[in-house]
Design an enzyme around this catalytic site. Structure first.
Site, PDB file in Angstrom:
ATOM      1  N   LYS A 110      21.100   2.668  -4.055  1.00 34.63           N
ATOM      2  CA  LYS A 110      21.489   1.478  -4.828  1.00 34.63           C
ATOM      3  C   LYS A 110      22.806   0.891  -4.337  1.00 34.63           C
ATOM      4  CE  LYS A 110      19.456   3.947  -8.691  1.00 34.63           C
ATOM      5  NZ  LYS A 110      19.917   5.319  -8.527  1.00 34.63           N
ATOM      6  N   HIS A 118      22.234  -2.209  -8.149  1.00 33.33           N
ATOM      7  CA  HIS A 118      22.450  -1.187  -9.183  1.00 33.33           C
ATOM      8  C   HIS A 118      22.604  -1.778 -10.588  1.00 33.33           C
ATOM      9  CE1 HIS A 118      24.069   3.181  -9.441  1.00 33.33           C
ATOM     10  NE2 HIS A 118      23.479   2.845 -10.563  1.00 33.33           N
ATOM     11  N   PRO A 121       5.924   8.577  -5.193  1.00 32.73           N
ATOM     12  CA  PRO A 121       5.617   9.632  -6.176  1.00 32.73           C
ATOM     13  C   PRO A 121       6.206   9.265  -7.535  1.00 32.73           C
ATOM     14  CG  PRO A 121       6.444  10.593  -4.130  1.00 32.73           C
ATOM     15  CD  PRO A 121       6.645   9.104  -4.018  1.00 32.73           C
ATOM     16  N   LEU A 151       7.138  11.029  -9.923  1.00 28.73           N
ATOM     17  CA  LEU A 151       8.273  11.882 -10.299  1.00 28.73           C
ATOM     18  C   LEU A 151       9.256  11.940  -9.143  1.00 28.73           C
ATOM     19  CD1 LEU A 151       9.604  14.230 -12.078  1.00 28.73           C
ATOM     20  CD2 LEU A 151       8.383  15.752 -10.535  1.00 28.73           C
ATOM     21  N   GLY A 152      10.508  11.680  -9.455  1.00 26.54           N
ATOM     22  CA  GLY A 152      11.559  11.827  -8.444  1.00 26.54           C
ATOM     23  C   GLY A 152      12.647  12.727  -8.989  1.00 26.54           C
ATOM     24  N   LEU A 153      13.554  13.097  -8.106  1.00 24.19           N
ATOM     25  CA  LEU A 153      14.698  13.905  -8.536  1.00 24.19           C
ATOM     26  C   LEU A 153      15.909  13.000  -8.709  1.00 24.19           C
ATOM     27  CD1 LEU A 153      16.081  16.647  -9.024  1.00 24.19           C
ATOM     28  CD2 LEU A 153      16.580  16.717  -6.568  1.00 24.19           C
ATOM     29  N   GLY A 154      16.494  13.002  -9.888  1.00 23.71           N
ATOM     30  CA  GLY A 154      17.721  12.250 -10.128  1.00 23.71           C
ATOM     31  C   GLY A 154      18.912  13.017  -9.575  1.00 23.71           C
ATOM     32  N   GLY A 185       0.803  -1.221   0.000  1.00 23.96           N
ATOM     33  CA  GLY A 185       0.000   0.000   0.000  1.00 23.96           C
ATOM     34  C   GLY A 185       0.836   1.273   0.000  1.00 23.96           C
ATOM     35  N   ASP A 211      16.129  10.178  -5.848  1.00 25.29           N
ATOM     36  CA  ASP A 211      16.834   8.960  -6.262  1.00 25.29           C
ATOM     37  C   ASP A 211      18.345   9.150  -6.058  1.00 25.29           C
ATOM     38  OD1 ASP A 211      16.649   6.314  -7.889  1.00 25.29           O
ATOM     39  OD2 ASP A 211      18.351   7.433  -8.718  1.00 25.29           O
ATOM     40  N   TYR A 224      27.273   7.369  -6.761  1.00 30.93           N
ATOM     41  CA  TYR A 224      27.262   8.750  -7.260  1.00 30.93           C
ATOM     42  C   TYR A 224      28.180   9.655  -6.428  1.00 30.93           C
ATOM     43  CZ  TYR A 224      22.928   7.206  -9.610  1.00 30.93           C
ATOM     44  OH  TYR A 224      21.987   6.521 -10.341  1.00 30.93           O
ATOM     45  N   GLN A 280       3.082   4.283  -1.249  1.00 31.15           N
ATOM     46  CA  GLN A 280       2.952   4.969  -2.535  1.00 31.15           C
ATOM     47  C   GLN A 280       4.220   5.744  -2.870  1.00 31.15           C
ATOM     48  OE1 GLN A 280      -0.867   5.595  -3.955  1.00 31.15           O
ATOM     49  NE2 GLN A 280      -1.403   6.731  -2.108  1.00 31.15           N
TER      50      GLN A 280
END
Ligand code: A2P
Length: 315
Positions: A77, A110, A13, A15-18, A9, A43, A48, A11
């Site tokens: 990741k 990853h 979004p 849209l995420g920010l890379g 259940g 994300d 990174y 949720q």
């Protein structure tokens, strides 16, 4: 905001920010700005190299009351050198330390490529760890992370149907997400149908064509997705930007996207793409621009005499 619903259940979004290529000194401000605009999905990835700075931004945003932890969806990741059951929890704990969080919302393998300890990218056959750290063993470590409540959801990234089939054969918890390169030039319809038929959500990276990828990953003649003529026509007709057309098309196909930006205007533009309307015939036109063209072909995994070919990498 539109959401993708997980099995329990929860949720996410859509849209995420890379944050790949979001440089040190920039990513803090990008995260703070994004949260103020309304982004609730970020994300990240250990590889990174910017999770500490992101962690500071998240902590400050929470401390200053811009957002509450439970309203955020944070993904990270696991890199190949931390494959193998025993290595997953320590790697995740490091990420949680860096991000200054008690749990991650979604933790992903990853790449389906196990590497020896200390190897960042492989140079030869000896750098791979398929024998000592098979993917099923790493997945058991991912399941441990759920059992220990350090990860709410687990999934994979850059996995094709065959990799997923093999993983699911031995899995106790079915992967809930596959993060892959999907955009108008690389729509991967078979992979999308396969994942959606198995209840595996898709998140796409490089939804805008990743123009800021490093030069070593660029090839002569690479097409410029944001300058595509079909996209430009729809953008003019609908009075929205090309980026908004590309993102809206993914959302209408129930695919999450994590466009990277460190620019306040573009962060807002991308955020507003969730409300952009596209006509069915416009989506059909976008479907037809597919070229099956990856900007990330995974060349760094295909080494001379190595265990992977382009076919087995993406199968
Ligand atoms: P910037 O960070 O300066 O905004 P992708 O998410 O496909 O990897 O693409 C990221 C690249 O696209 C970055 O160079 C980013 O630059 C740029 N970008 C992000 N949003 C937009 C937008 N709305 N329009 C044009 N370029 C964008």
């Amino acid at each position: 905001m539109k959401f993708l619903k997980y099995r329990n259940g929860d949720q996410m979004p859509i849209l995420g920010l890379g944050t790949w290529q979001a440089a040190a000194g920039e990513v803090y401000h990008a995260i703070r700005e994004a949260i103020d605009i309304g982004y609730r999905h970020i994300d990240c990835a250990a590889v990174y190299g910017n999770e500490k700075e992101i962690g500071k931004a998240l902590k400050d945003a929470i401390k200053e009351g811009s957002v509450e932890r439970q309203d955020l969806w944070i993904t990270s990741k696991l890199w190949g050198s931390n494959h193998g059951r025993a290595n997953v929890l320590p790697a995740l704990r490091q990420t949680l330390d860096d991000l200054q969080l008690d749990y991650i919302d979604l933790y992903l393998i990853h790449w389906p490529v196990p590497l020896k300890k200390g190897v960042f990218f492989p140079n030869s056959l000896n750098d791979f760890a398929f024998d000592t750290a098979p993917l099923s063993d790493t997945w058991a470590g991912m399941e441990d992370a759920v059992d220990k409540k350090l990860a709410r959801h687990i999934g994979v990234s850059n996995f094709g149907p065959k990799h997923l089939e093999r993983l699911m054969h031995k899995a106790r918890i079915t992967p809930e997400n596959n993060q892959v390169e999907i955009h108008a030039y690389n729509q991967q319809p078979d992979l999308v149908s396969y994942c959606q038929s198995k209840g595996i959500h898709l998140t796409c990276y490089s939804p805008l064509g990743s123009m800021d990828r490093p030069d070593r990953l660029k090839k002569d003649g690479d097409p410029m997705l944001l300058q595509d003529k079909v996209i430009a026509n729809i953008s003019r007709t609908n009075k929205v930007s090309p980026a908004q057309v590309l993102l809206a098309n993914l959302f209408k196909n129930n695919i999450a996207a994590i466009p990277k930006s460190v620019n306040p205007r573009r962060l807002k533009e991308n955020f507003e793409s969730v409300d952009v309307h596209l006509l069915p015939e416009q989506m059909e036109h976008i479907r037809q621009v597919n070229k099956g063209r990856r900007f990330f072909d995974g060349a760094y995994w295909v080494v001379p005499n190595g265990p992977l070919t382009y076919e087995t990498l993406w199968e």
